[in-house]
Scaffold this active site. Sequence first.
Site, PDB file in Angstrom:
ATOM      1  N   GLY A 184      15.131   5.814  -8.358  1.00  0.00           N
ATOM      2  CA  GLY A 184      14.440   6.654  -9.328  1.00  0.00           C
ATOM      3  C   GLY A 184      14.315   8.110  -8.936  1.00  0.00           C
ATOM      4  O   GLY A 184      14.130   8.972  -9.807  1.00  0.00           O
ATOM      5  N   LEU A 217       0.841  -1.188   0.000  1.00  0.00           N
ATOM      6  CA  LEU A 217       0.000   0.000   0.000  1.00  0.00           C
ATOM      7  C   LEU A 217       0.881   1.244   0.000  1.00  0.00           C
ATOM      8  O   LEU A 217       1.620   1.501   0.957  1.00  0.00           O
ATOM      9  CB  LEU A 217      -0.927  -0.009   1.215  1.00  0.00           C
ATOM     10  CG  LEU A 217      -1.815  -1.257   1.325  1.00  0.00           C
ATOM     11  CD1 LEU A 217      -2.535  -1.283   2.659  1.00  0.00           C
ATOM     12  CD2 LEU A 217      -2.810  -1.302   0.177  1.00  0.00           C
ATOM     13  N   ASP A 218       0.803   2.000  -1.057  1.00  0.00           N
ATOM     14  CA  ASP A 218       1.680   3.139  -1.261  1.00  0.00           C
ATOM     15  C   ASP A 218       1.359   4.279  -0.297  1.00  0.00           C
ATOM     16  O   ASP A 218       0.197   4.673  -0.145  1.00  0.00           O
ATOM     17  CB  ASP A 218       1.536   3.643  -2.705  1.00  0.00           C
ATOM     18  CG  ASP A 218       2.429   4.820  -3.011  1.00  0.00           C
ATOM     19  OD1 ASP A 218       3.662   4.649  -2.992  1.00  0.00           O
ATOM     20  OD2 ASP A 218       1.887   5.922  -3.264  1.00  0.00           O
ATOM     21  N   ALA A 219       2.388   4.825   0.346  1.00  0.00           N
ATOM     22  CA  ALA A 219       2.325   6.069   1.121  1.00  0.00           C
ATOM     23  C   ALA A 219       1.047   6.189   1.947  1.00  0.00           C
ATOM     24  O   ALA A 219       0.245   7.109   1.759  1.00  0.00           O
ATOM     25  CB  ALA A 219       2.473   7.268   0.188  1.00  0.00           C
ATOM     26  N   ASP A 246      14.445   3.908   7.098  1.00  0.00           N
ATOM     27  CA  ASP A 246      15.592   4.210   7.955  1.00  0.00           C
ATOM     28  C   ASP A 246      16.691   3.164   7.781  1.00  0.00           C
ATOM     29  O   ASP A 246      17.886   3.502   7.771  1.00  0.00           O
ATOM     30  CB  ASP A 246      15.164   4.270   9.423  1.00  0.00           C
ATOM     31  CG  ASP A 246      14.603   5.625   9.811  1.00  0.00           C
ATOM     32  OD1 ASP A 246      14.173   6.367   8.901  1.00  0.00           O
ATOM     33  OD2 ASP A 246      14.573   5.941  11.018  1.00  0.00           O
ATOM     34  N   HIS A 306       0.694   7.190   4.827  1.00  0.00           N
ATOM     35  CA  HIS A 306       0.645   8.418   5.621  1.00  0.00           C
ATOM     36  C   HIS A 306      -0.127   9.527   4.911  1.00  0.00           C
ATOM     37  O   HIS A 306      -0.508  10.515   5.542  1.00  0.00           O
ATOM     38  CB  HIS A 306       2.060   8.905   5.939  1.00  0.00           C
ATOM     39  CG  HIS A 306       2.937   9.042   4.742  1.00  0.00           C
ATOM     40  ND1 HIS A 306       3.668   7.984   4.223  1.00  0.00           N
ATOM     41  CD2 HIS A 306       3.199  10.102   3.939  1.00  0.00           C
ATOM     42  CE1 HIS A 306       4.342   8.389   3.166  1.00  0.00           C
ATOM     43  NE2 HIS A 306       4.070   9.670   2.966  1.00  0.00           N
ATOM     44  N   HIS A 344      17.273   1.477   5.080  1.00  0.00           N
ATOM     45  CA  HIS A 344      17.912   1.784   3.795  1.00  0.00           C
ATOM     46  C   HIS A 344      18.867   2.955   3.925  1.00  0.00           C
ATOM     47  O   HIS A 344      20.011   2.905   3.449  1.00  0.00           O
ATOM     48  CB  HIS A 344      16.868   2.118   2.727  1.00  0.00           C
ATOM     49  CG  HIS A 344      17.474   2.735   1.505  1.00  0.00           C
ATOM     50  ND1 HIS A 344      17.645   4.107   1.380  1.00  0.00           N
ATOM     51  CD2 HIS A 344      18.011   2.193   0.390  1.00  0.00           C
ATOM     52  CE1 HIS A 344      18.243   4.359   0.234  1.00  0.00           C
ATOM     53  NE2 HIS A 344      18.463   3.229  -0.385  1.00  0.00           N
ATOM     54  N   GLU A 355       3.703   1.178   3.001  1.00  0.00           N
ATOM     55  CA  GLU A 355       4.777   2.173   2.948  1.00  0.00           C
ATOM     56  C   GLU A 355       4.317   3.336   3.811  1.00  0.00           C
ATOM     57  O   GLU A 355       3.272   3.927   3.544  1.00  0.00           O
ATOM     58  CB  GLU A 355       5.039   2.656   1.530  1.00  0.00           C
ATOM     59  CG  GLU A 355       6.156   3.698   1.487  1.00  0.00           C
ATOM     60  CD  GLU A 355       6.174   4.537   0.217  1.00  0.00           C
ATOM     61  OE1 GLU A 355       7.234   5.089  -0.106  1.00  0.00           O
ATOM     62  OE2 GLU A 355       5.126   4.653  -0.447  1.00  0.00           O
TER      63      GLU A 355
END
Length: 593
Positions: free
Chosen positions: A397, A260-262, A324, A264, A326, A298
């Site tokens: 990217g 699930l993207d972002a 973190d 937040h 990464h 995410e």
Amino acid sequence: MNDQLEPSEPSSDGLGVHGDFAVWAPRAHTVRVRTGGTDHPMERGAGGWWHARVSGAGPGSDYAYLLDDEPDPLPDPRSRHQPHGVHGPSRVVDHGAHDWADGAWAGRPLPGGIVYELHVGTFTAEGTLTAAIGHLPDLAGLGVTHVQLMPLNAFDGTHGWGYDGVLWSAVHEPYGGPDALKAFVDAAHAHGLAVLLDVVLNHLGPSGAYLPRFGPYFRGENEWGPSLNLDGPDSDHVRRYALDCALGWLDHYHLDGLRLDAVHALRENRATPLLPELSAEVEALATHLNRPLTLIAESDRNDPATVLPREAGGLGMDAQWSDDLHHALHTALTGEDHGYYADFADPDALPTTLARVFWHAGTYSSFRGRTHGAPVDTTRVPGHRFLAYLSTHDQIGNRARGDRMGEHVPPGLLVVGAALVLCSPYTPMIFMGEEWAARTPWPFFASFTDPDLGEGVRQGRRREFAALGWRAEDVPDPLDPATRDSAVLDRTERDSGEHALVLETYRSLIALRRAEPDLSDPRLDRFRVRTAHGGRTLVLERGQLRVLCNLGEGPAEIELDAAPVELLAANGHPRISGTTVGVPGEFFAVVRV
């Protein structure tokens, strides 16, 4: 799948299959459905839903909706197939017609797994799901267990990252459409690979975003544009739409989970947020299917509640990405310390983050200018709930040139980084091509058909990177087809020189992780990290195993608690003298004590 639907809201399972069409347009005065070259009036029902039965329509029929006096027909917000692009009509799909071959598939749980992030459009030169099927044996041979596909929802143009999707239930036609995805999943399951899909529910792309024409799907703004209406008037229908889109991927396509993207950016003020609601429905679906389904978030919050069970007040996600981890790895390996990497230049950042997941755990973040995050209870939360990685689509990217770590870090140091990830208690994730230190870049690219929008994206990217110190001429033109072409993996690299060495090391590390229970043990309270030589030498304590990592250029000596036996080393061997181990620079070894 739709047990919680209001009586006025039709199930999406039979959408158009028997000639029955339904669309939610609560503010429209008239609605027509156009199919077979004829406009058919629709009747208004309860809850703002409009209905029509069209004789002769069914699977394969193209259709679109006309609202009030607007002359242009619009695709269905719940479209399952957009064969003519996001501006064209939708097409009826009968998901029940596919002859699935995965009846024996029992699924794969995420704990103990290895995730492989894959972008369909650049995984092969053809850029299709069908072409990607031919490389699934390579992933199974590598030891991957879960293939995570970047977004497949329909977006404008041919090539793009997929995060500009505007129809959340339709498979992007240039990738092959719905039938190609089903064939890919069938093939993956035949190779023992689970399939996860990156799903974007936090915003729409800028081209073909017709949902707001139908109803109040959005309310307020987030950093990418309009934010999903999760708590305003009519938000019950919008939440149901989002839930059905997510559940449909799992049910109709036999997928094994979602990233699930972002999350937040999902802004709401309700007693029960969207994510726990989705978690509960996915759990019910998994029970019905009798196989595990995984939700990976995410999140930029560094909030352990994301992965806590709903019963404990958490959001109920099975795992989340940990940027973190990464950032600490990237800074230690490359020496870069600009932007958000600045906080991770501290010598304690890598060992601390390896041990406790978050570096920012209620501590000050200079990049944000405030305190950030909360600590993970390492006695109660297992490490498999956090994904660890050296690279992702974002972290490559969103660099000006899309340059990979291998351009800046020698192979010896790259495999040290791989050892830190693959021998950690976390769920490892690999970005496509990383396993052989691919040199192909992975920059941002798009192919919007509107030239003004394309120019806006081009200039916006240049301004963004100029603010970070990059020159405009260093930023590839995201609308130039050559930019996408440059990102296509070059598999001829894999079989020679340093690339072959890196690939073999990845295979060996994954095989060792699978063979040694100590390496996959997710219990964080049994995991220790020791450092020496200014933090450039690390020892991961994994039960009876020790992972010795020298990030420095020169040799180092490491003192252990018992005389070790070597299990795996890359590009050489450690020098063992009793409990003292001499290791070359930019080197790792796994030993048993």
